[in-house]
Design a protein around this motif. Structure first.
Motif, PDB file in Angstrom:
ATOM      1  N   ALA A  26       0.823  -1.205   0.000  1.00 23.96           N
ATOM      2  CA  ALA A  26       0.000   0.000   0.000  1.00 23.96           C
ATOM      3  C   ALA A  26       0.859   1.258   0.000  1.00 23.96           C
ATOM      4  N   ALA A  29       2.317   1.754  -3.467  1.00 23.53           N
ATOM      5  CA  ALA A  29       1.296   2.267  -4.384  1.00 23.53           C
ATOM      6  C   ALA A  29       1.032   3.750  -4.144  1.00 23.53           C
ATOM      7  N   LEU A  75      -4.652  -0.836   0.207  1.00 23.39           N
ATOM      8  CA  LEU A  75      -4.500  -1.013  -1.228  1.00 23.39           C
ATOM      9  C   LEU A  75      -5.813  -1.470  -1.849  1.00 23.39           C
TER      10      LEU A  75
END
Length: 211
Positions: A26, A29, A75
């Protein structure tokens, strides 16, 4: 998200340590999203790991303090590019994996093929992605004795990860299948060279019967 630890990894490098692989994915990202939106100070390279993210070529001396203050959302399960990879599920370790999972041998391909995976990070060899997605109770141990040669295109499991060997090499993962065609996981003349980069969504499609 749990604790975010940001350490100096060199004169112009930072290592972000997270509490889990999911948090590392996460955070990676979010870094990519903010860089694409122009919200991240100049960073030459962002490299995810199992529970870390390395930032190299950092220009902003205050970036470490900013990273510690970030609120990073979980995420999205469908974020990123999707790649389908055909697989023949006829690996020599199907029986051992089935025993570990407590299922019939024929159930291993069904369980694996209906799972959507994501490349958490890359390593070991150029083009080798460590894919997450299988539930934790389906983790499998590495082989007690590694093989001296695993063929290119072999589909394998180890711990919580799935991976496809981009070229022939030694390896200790459990082999459950193989790519049947000429698909190239790593091609240095292609852009990008790796078919499976961090964040890529992956689905394995059964390409034929076992045997």
């Amino acid at each position: 998200m749990g604790g975010v630890r940001v350490l100096a990894a060199g004169p112009r490098a930072l290592l972000v340590e997270l509490d889990s692989g999911e948090e590392a994915e996460a955070f990676h990202a979010e870094l990519l999203r903010r860089r694409a939106a122009g919200e991240l100070p100049a960073v030459r390279e962002i490299v995810p790991g199992a529970r870390t993210v390395l930032l190299d070529g950092v220009e902003d001396p205050l970036l470490a303090r900013r990273l510690r203050s970030w609120t990073v959302p979980p995420l999205s399960p469908r974020a990123g590019e999707a790649v389908e990879i055909p697989v023949v599920y006829d690996g020599p370790d199907l029986g051992d994996v089935a025993q570990t999972w407590g299922v019939a041998v024929d159930e291993v391909p069904r369980i694996h093929a209906r799972t959507e995976f994501r490349v958490a990070f890359c390593g070991f060899a150029p083009g080798f992605g460590y894919l997450t997605g299988l539930p934790g109770h389906l983790s499998v141990p590495r082989r007690a004795t590694p093989r001296t040669r695993v063929p290119a295109g072999a589909l394998a499991l180890a711990g919580p990860y799935t991976g496809v060997y981009p070229r022939a090499s030694p390896g200790g993962w459990q082999l459950i299948g193989r790519m049947p065609g000429p698909e190239t996981l790593w091609d240095p003349v292609r852009e990008p060279a790796a078919l499976l980069g961090p964040g890529t969504r992956v689905r394995f499609v059964a390409a034929g019967p076992r045997g």
